[in-house]
Design a protein around this motif. Structure first.
Motif, PDB file in Angstrom:
ATOM      1  N   ALA A 119       0.871  -1.174   0.000  1.00 63.92           N
ATOM      2  CA  ALA A 119       0.000   0.000   0.000  1.00 63.92           C
ATOM      3  C   ALA A 119       0.904   1.220   0.000  1.00 63.92           C
ATOM      4  O   ALA A 119       1.854   1.279   0.784  1.00 63.92           O
ATOM      5  CB  ALA A 119      -0.897   0.003   1.234  1.00 63.92           C
ATOM      6  N   ARG A 120       0.655   2.180  -0.905  1.00 66.30           N
ATOM      7  CA  ARG A 120       1.487   3.388  -0.960  1.00 66.30           C
ATOM      8  C   ARG A 120       0.632   4.617  -0.715  1.00 66.30           C
ATOM      9  O   ARG A 120      -0.272   4.907  -1.488  1.00 66.30           O
ATOM     10  CB  ARG A 120       2.144   3.513  -2.336  1.00 66.30           C
ATOM     11  N   HIS A 121       0.919   5.295   0.378  1.00 65.36           N
ATOM     12  CA  HIS A 121       0.266   6.574   0.691  1.00 65.36           C
ATOM     13  C   HIS A 121      -1.246   6.485   0.581  1.00 65.36           C
ATOM     14  O   HIS A 121      -1.890   7.307  -0.053  1.00 65.36           O
ATOM     15  CB  HIS A 121       0.805   7.684  -0.230  1.00 65.36           C
ATOM     16  N   VAL A 122      -1.802   5.458   1.194  1.00 68.06           N
ATOM     17  CA  VAL A 122      -3.236   5.217   1.077  1.00 68.06           C
ATOM     18  C   VAL A 122      -4.005   6.060   2.086  1.00 68.06           C
ATOM     19  O   VAL A 122      -3.636   6.129   3.262  1.00 68.06           O
ATOM     20  CB  VAL A 122      -3.534   3.717   1.297  1.00 68.06           C
ATOM     21  N   SER A 123      -5.071   6.718   1.605  1.00 70.70           N
ATOM     22  CA  SER A 123      -5.992   7.425   2.499  1.00 70.70           C
ATOM     23  C   SER A 123      -7.401   6.931   2.240  1.00 70.70           C
ATOM     24  O   SER A 123      -7.738   6.547   1.119  1.00 70.70           O
ATOM     25  CB  SER A 123      -5.943   8.938   2.261  1.00 70.70           C
TER      26      SER A 123
ATOM     27  N   VAL B 122     -14.885  11.366   8.774  1.00 72.74           N
ATOM     28  CA  VAL B 122     -13.965  10.521   9.535  1.00 72.74           C
ATOM     29  C   VAL B 122     -12.764  10.161   8.668  1.00 72.74           C
ATOM     30  O   VAL B 122     -12.918   9.669   7.552  1.00 72.74           O
ATOM     31  CB  VAL B 122     -14.665   9.227  10.013  1.00 72.74           C
ATOM     32  N   ILE B 123     -11.587  10.428   9.183  1.00 73.56           N
ATOM     33  CA  ILE B 123     -10.379  10.003   8.483  1.00 73.56           C
ATOM     34  C   ILE B 123     -10.029   8.614   8.985  1.00 73.56           C
ATOM     35  O   ILE B 123      -9.483   8.462  10.071  1.00 73.56           O
ATOM     36  CB  ILE B 123      -9.213  10.973   8.753  1.00 73.56           C
ATOM     37  N   ALA B 124     -10.387   7.591   8.211  1.00 67.65           N
ATOM     38  CA  ALA B 124     -10.086   6.222   8.641  1.00 67.65           C
ATOM     39  C   ALA B 124      -8.614   5.917   8.405  1.00 67.65           C
ATOM     40  O   ALA B 124      -7.977   5.239   9.208  1.00 67.65           O
ATOM     41  CB  ALA B 124     -10.978   5.239   7.904  1.00 67.65           C
ATOM     42  N   LEU B 125      -8.066   6.410   7.294  1.00 69.69           N
ATOM     43  CA  LEU B 125      -6.655   6.198   6.975  1.00 69.69           C
ATOM     44  C   LEU B 125      -6.099   7.467   6.369  1.00 69.69           C
ATOM     45  O   LEU B 125      -6.767   8.129   5.575  1.00 69.69           O
ATOM     46  CB  LEU B 125      -6.496   5.058   5.948  1.00 69.69           C
ATOM     47  N   ARG B 126      -4.865   7.799   6.718  1.00 69.17           N
ATOM     48  CA  ARG B 126      -4.255   8.998   6.157  1.00 69.17           C
ATOM     49  C   ARG B 126      -2.804   8.690   5.832  1.00 69.17           C
ATOM     50  O   ARG B 126      -1.999   8.448   6.733  1.00 69.17           O
ATOM     51  CB  ARG B 126      -4.348  10.146   7.182  1.00 69.17           C
ATOM     52  N   ASP B 127      -2.500   8.632   4.533  1.00 63.86           N
ATOM     53  CA  ASP B 127      -1.127   8.483   4.074  1.00 63.86           C
ATOM     54  C   ASP B 127      -0.440   7.260   4.695  1.00 63.86           C
ATOM     55  O   ASP B 127       0.628   7.360   5.267  1.00 63.86           O
ATOM     56  CB  ASP B 127      -0.339   9.760   4.401  1.00 63.86           C
ATOM     57  N   VAL B 128      -1.089   6.123   4.565  1.00 67.10           N
ATOM     58  CA  VAL B 128      -0.555   4.899   5.156  1.00 67.10           C
ATOM     59  C   VAL B 128       0.177   4.093   4.095  1.00 67.10           C
ATOM     60  O   VAL B 128      -0.339   3.874   3.008  1.00 67.10           O
ATOM     61  CB  VAL B 128      -1.690   4.051   5.775  1.00 67.10           C
ATOM     62  N   SER B 129       1.389   3.687   4.416  1.00 69.03           N
ATOM     63  CA  SER B 129       2.141   2.821   3.513  1.00 69.03           C
ATOM     64  C   SER B 129       2.543   1.559   4.263  1.00 69.03           C
ATOM     65  O   SER B 129       2.821   1.601   5.468  1.00 69.03           O
ATOM     66  CB  SER B 129       3.403   3.528   3.008  1.00 69.03           C
TER      67      SER B 129
ATOM     68  N   VAL C 245       3.954  -2.205  11.729  1.00 70.44           N
ATOM     69  CA  VAL C 245       3.422  -0.899  11.366  1.00 70.44           C
ATOM     70  C   VAL C 245       2.447  -0.499  12.460  1.00 70.44           C
ATOM     71  O   VAL C 245       1.505  -1.234  12.755  1.00 70.44           O
ATOM     72  CB  VAL C 245       2.699  -0.945  10.002  1.00 70.44           C
ATOM     73  N   LEU C 246       2.707   0.651  13.079  1.00 75.84           N
ATOM     74  CA  LEU C 246       1.827   1.102  14.155  1.00 75.84           C
ATOM     75  C   LEU C 246       0.887   2.172  13.638  1.00 75.84           C
ATOM     76  O   LEU C 246       1.336   3.178  13.095  1.00 75.84           O
ATOM     77  CB  LEU C 246       2.657   1.663  15.318  1.00 75.84           C
ATOM     78  N   LEU C 247      -0.386   1.925  13.815  1.00 75.84           N
ATOM     79  CA  LEU C 247      -1.385   2.892  13.376  1.00 75.84           C
ATOM     80  C   LEU C 247      -1.984   3.585  14.584  1.00 75.84           C
ATOM     81  O   LEU C 247      -2.182   2.977  15.640  1.00 75.84           O
ATOM     82  CB  LEU C 247      -2.523   2.201  12.618  1.00 75.84           C
ATOM     83  N   LYS C 248      -2.262   4.877  14.406  1.00 74.03           N
ATOM     84  CA  LYS C 248      -2.996   5.588  15.441  1.00 74.03           C
ATOM     85  C   LYS C 248      -3.877   6.620  14.761  1.00 74.03           C
ATOM     86  O   LYS C 248      -3.378   7.441  13.974  1.00 74.03           O
ATOM     87  CB  LYS C 248      -2.024   6.264  16.409  1.00 74.03           C
ATOM     88  N   LEU C 249      -5.157   6.553  15.033  1.00 66.94           N
ATOM     89  CA  LEU C 249      -6.123   7.470  14.434  1.00 66.94           C
ATOM     90  C   LEU C 249      -5.911   7.619  12.929  1.00 66.94           C
ATOM     91  O   LEU C 249      -5.949   8.708  12.380  1.00 66.94           O
ATOM     92  CB  LEU C 249      -6.055   8.842  15.123  1.00 66.94           C
ATOM     93  N   GLY C 250      -5.688   6.491  12.302  1.00 61.42           N
ATOM     94  CA  GLY C 250      -5.608   6.485  10.850  1.00 61.42           C
ATOM     95  C   GLY C 250      -4.251   6.825  10.270  1.00 61.42           C
ATOM     96  O   GLY C 250      -4.071   6.803   9.055  1.00 61.42           O
ATOM     97  N   ARG C 251      -3.286   7.203  11.110  1.00 64.46           N
ATOM     98  CA  ARG C 251      -1.959   7.560  10.600  1.00 64.46           C
ATOM     99  C   ARG C 251      -0.918   6.544  11.063  1.00 64.46           C
ATOM    100  O   ARG C 251      -1.077   5.914  12.099  1.00 64.46           O
ATOM    101  CB  ARG C 251      -1.548   8.934  11.110  1.00 64.46           C
ATOM    102  N   VAL C 252       0.167   6.450  10.307  1.00 59.40           N
ATOM    103  CA  VAL C 252       1.267   5.573  10.699  1.00 59.40           C
ATOM    104  C   VAL C 252       2.090   6.293  11.753  1.00 59.40           C
ATOM    105  O   VAL C 252       2.606   7.378  11.518  1.00 59.40           O
ATOM    106  CB  VAL C 252       2.143   5.215   9.491  1.00 59.40           C
TER     107      VAL C 252
END
Ligand SMILES: Nc1ncnc2c1ncn2[C@@H]1O[C@H](COP(=O)(O)OP(=O)(O)O)[C@@H](O)[C@H]1O
Ligand SMILES: [Mg+2]
Lengths: 299, 380
Positions: free
Chosen positions: A27-31, A37-44, A236-243
């Motif tokens: 996954a590259r820079h997935v939002s 609601v921001i479920a994912l923001r810039d997740v790789s 990979v640690l996620l918090k509130l949709g961000r890495v």
């Protein structure tokens, strides 16, 4: 629906060059947004053949949303998904499966009013042809299901038993053994151990390692660092949709992982609160001290 | 529906029988775990008797037997009931419900309803008559065109339900009114203000079509050929549901559509297929009815859609989808036929037949709900 994929036949090394050169799934820079609601923001994130990538995070961190974009349930709003280094748009979970991505979803993995064997093969039914007509190969389906479930430590004596009558752990086992059986190249498990007891959690983790040793890529989602660390290669640690952080195993130890997950300052703060609440109660004081230790990263 | 008796699973029983499997699939009890099975064996094996009685169609069969016996021992109805004419009487009622109960039951297991199914039996019959009258085409062409029309109606219902995600109850209610209104309005416009279409000059092929669809066999009073169609449709439905991939998808689409989608089941396509199925069933009934008398009436079949649903529910199909039996739905249709015809033979006021059906329906729904809850009970 037609496939009787031999579970091992579909495990391939990446053609040409080192099998580890290109991630199987990335996954590259997935939002991903649900309204505001921001479920994912810039997740790789990436998973390579023969490796386990762990996704850690608290409830609501976006772990399930991430794997749903990886397994074709919905497309990412921004960023891209790559299979073998090639960008891809999944039309749905079926297409993701066709690319060798098998997912055990956190909820809604099985159909309660269907028998164990029907659930096991749902969407990938084995068939036998009688002339032009194809029928379910029930005998084979039941036999395979029994063998695969036995590998998970569950002996299904009645293949016609409804999945709804199984315990949460047994249902999880059906979904996992199904995914492992069909798990072509990438196996994604969304909190597979959260509903399980110690013994079955251990079996699941053993399965993760087995799949890894067979050269598959595994994405393991959990909020338990003690489950993740022993089996994981990447975290990979996620918090509130961000890495919050992305590490390989040699960059982090289990104590640091636990601390990162809980959020060091928050633990320290909680420890202070507890101490303030019950300075003269030994149990609370003890809990506060433990929290303080966790916060400091000592286990 | 299922009658109380050994079939009602006791609290705590954790095993359940496959729904909707045909009789061929008798569970292999020799595979049950013995007392020596390993500690990993968490599955409580059900007693064979319990398993057989828990099959949804077994209750329906017992109810059918009971109703048959009621009219057989009643001195007023008995002589006629047990004669050939008696059988022809209720079977002639029953096949009309039975051919439709099968696809409607499958649709219900798939989680949807079709309220336009009844009126479509009339609309397809009318269409064959109008085409034959207006153009004088070979009857097989008229039948085929009517079939194309039915498929289009099924596709329309299916796509609308799947795409809009509206309840099929509402979508097909709309189709029901449209079909009902157009079939009356159009027929009156074409047909000199009469709602009856009668073919006085049968076109080519009519004799064969009548023999195949609308004929009868045996000595008088003869059994309608339609009974074989009913039997054939029932067997076809049973095979599809329990022996094919699509059958697996039907259970899943009605039971837990999201889980099904997640593992790659084409839920939308399965549902659309089921709507086409009920439309084709309606076309078959329309064809049989038209060829039997070479005439059709607007609004023929209106109101029957509810009987189909009653038959499916009495036969063990869960209203909320995901569970049920084709054989049960077919037996449900037989029950309706017997109830409606039996009260006439017994010289009870015919309205008692409806009261009877109402009670059966209520009973069936309750038993289905209990069965469903039972199957969920062991969840922890
Ligand atoms: N289908 C959805 N519609 C709206 N909001 C959603 C949906 N799925 C998830 N969310 C929201 O996205 C956030 C992340 O959820 P999720 O990915 O399920 O987290 P996790 O699996 O880490 O617990 C949550 O705030 C959740 O409420
Ligand atoms: Mg989640």
């Amino acid at each position: 629906m037609t496939g009787n994929p031999a579970p091992n036949a579909s495990v391939q090394e990446a053609p040409g060059g080192s099998p580890r050169a290109v991630p199987l799934l990335e996954a590259r820079h997935v939002s991903k947004y649900f309204g505001s609601v921001i479920a994912l923001r810039d997740v790789s994130l990436e998973v390579r053949a023969g490796e386990v990538t762990c996704v850690l995070g608290d409830n609501g961190a976006g772990k399930s949303s991430l794997i749903k974009t990886l397994s074709g349930v919905f497309p990412p709003d921004e960023g891209e998904i790559l299979v073998d280094g090639n960008p891809i748009h999944f039309s749905g979970p079926r297409e993701a499966r066709a690319h060798g991505i098998a997912t055990v979803f956190q909820d809604l993995a099985t159909v309660p009013m269907m028998s164990v064997w029907r659930n096991f093969f749902l969407g990938q039914e084995p068939t036998r042809s009688f002339g032009p007509i194809r029928f379910l190969d029930q005998g084979r389906a039941k036999d395979v299901m029994k063998v695969e479930m036995a590998k998970m430590g569950i002996n299904v004596s009645d293949p016609n038993q409804y999945v709804g009558t199984l315990s949460g752990g047994e249902r999880q086992a059906v979904a996992i053994s199904r995914a492992v059986y069909f798990g072509a190249r990438v196996l994604i498990l969304d909190e597979p151990t959260s509903a399980l007891g110690v013994r079955q959690s251990g079996i699941v983790l053993k399965y993760v390692l087995q799949a890894r040793d067979m050269g598959r890529g595994v994405i393991l989602i959990t909020h338990n660092p003690h489950h993740a660390y022993p089996v994981g290669d990447r975290f990979v640690l996620l918090k509130l949709g961000r890495v919050m952080g992305s590490y390989t195993k040699d960059q982090i130890n289990v104590a640091e992982l636990t601390q990162m997950m809980a959020g060091g300052e928050e633990l320290a703060q909680l420890s202070h609160e507890l101490q303030r609440l019950g300075p003269d109660q030994p149990a609370i004081r003890e809990a506060a001290q433990e929290l303080a230790q966790d916060a400091a990263g000592e286990i | 529906m299922q009658l109380p008796g050994p079939g009602i699973p006791g609290p705590g029983s954790a095993s359940s029988e496959e729904a909707g499997d045909c009789a061929m699939d008798v569970p292999n009890t020799t595979k049950q775990a013995g007392p020596t099975s390993g500690r990993g064996d968490r599955v409580v094996a059900a007693r064979t008797v319990t398993r057989i009685f828990r099959r949804p169609e077994v209750g329906a069969a017992l109810a059918a037997l009971a109703i048959f016996l009621i009219f057989a021992v009643n001195p007023v109805s008995s002589p006629l009931w047990l004669s050939q004419a008696g059988f022809v009487g209720w079977l002639t009622q029953a096949w009309q419900f039975g051919i439709m109960a099968v696809p409607v039951g499958l649709l219900m297991i798939g989680g949807e309803f079709d309220l336009s199914a009844g009126v479509l039996t009339g609309a397809t019959a009318i269409m064959i008559g109008l085409l034959a009258n207006e153009f004088g085409w070979n009857i097989w062409l008229c039948i085929a065109l009517s079939g194309v029309f039915a498929v289009l109606v099924g596709l329309f219902n299916g796509f609308l339900v799947v795409k809009t995600k509206l309840p099929s109850f509402i979508v097909t209610l709309a189709t029901f009114f449209v079909l009902r209104g157009t079939s009356v309005g159009l027929v009156e416009a074409i047909n000199a203000n009469s709602t009856v279409v009668t073919v006085l000059n049968p076109p080519a092929g009519t004799d064969l079509a009548k023999a195949i669809f609308g004929g009868s066999v045996g000595s008088q009073p003869a059994f309608p050929v339609a009974l074989f169609w009913w039997l054939g449709v029932t067997i076809l439905g049973m095979v599809i549901l329990s022996r094919t991939t699509v059958g697996n998808w039907i259970f899943a689409a009605g039971g837990e559509p999201n889980a099904a989608r997640n593992v790659g089941v084409p839920v939308g396509a399965t549902k659309i297929l089921l709507f086409v199925g009920t439309a084709l069933g309606a076309w078959l009934v329309g064809t049989i009815q038209f060829t039997a008398g070479l005439s059709a009436v607007s609004e023929q079949g209106v109101g029957y859609e509810l009987y189909y649903i009653v038959a499916a529910v009495v036969g063990g199909c869960l209203l909320t989808g995901g569970y049920g039996s084709v054989l049960g739905a077919s037996i449900g249709a037989a029950i309706i036929g017997m109830a409606l015809q039996g009260v006439i033979y017994a010289r009870w006021p015919s309205q008692w037949g409806f009261a009877f059906l109402g009670i059966l329906l209520l009973f069936g729904v309750i038993v289905n709900a209990v069965t469903f809850r039972q199957a969920q009970r062991a969840r922890r």
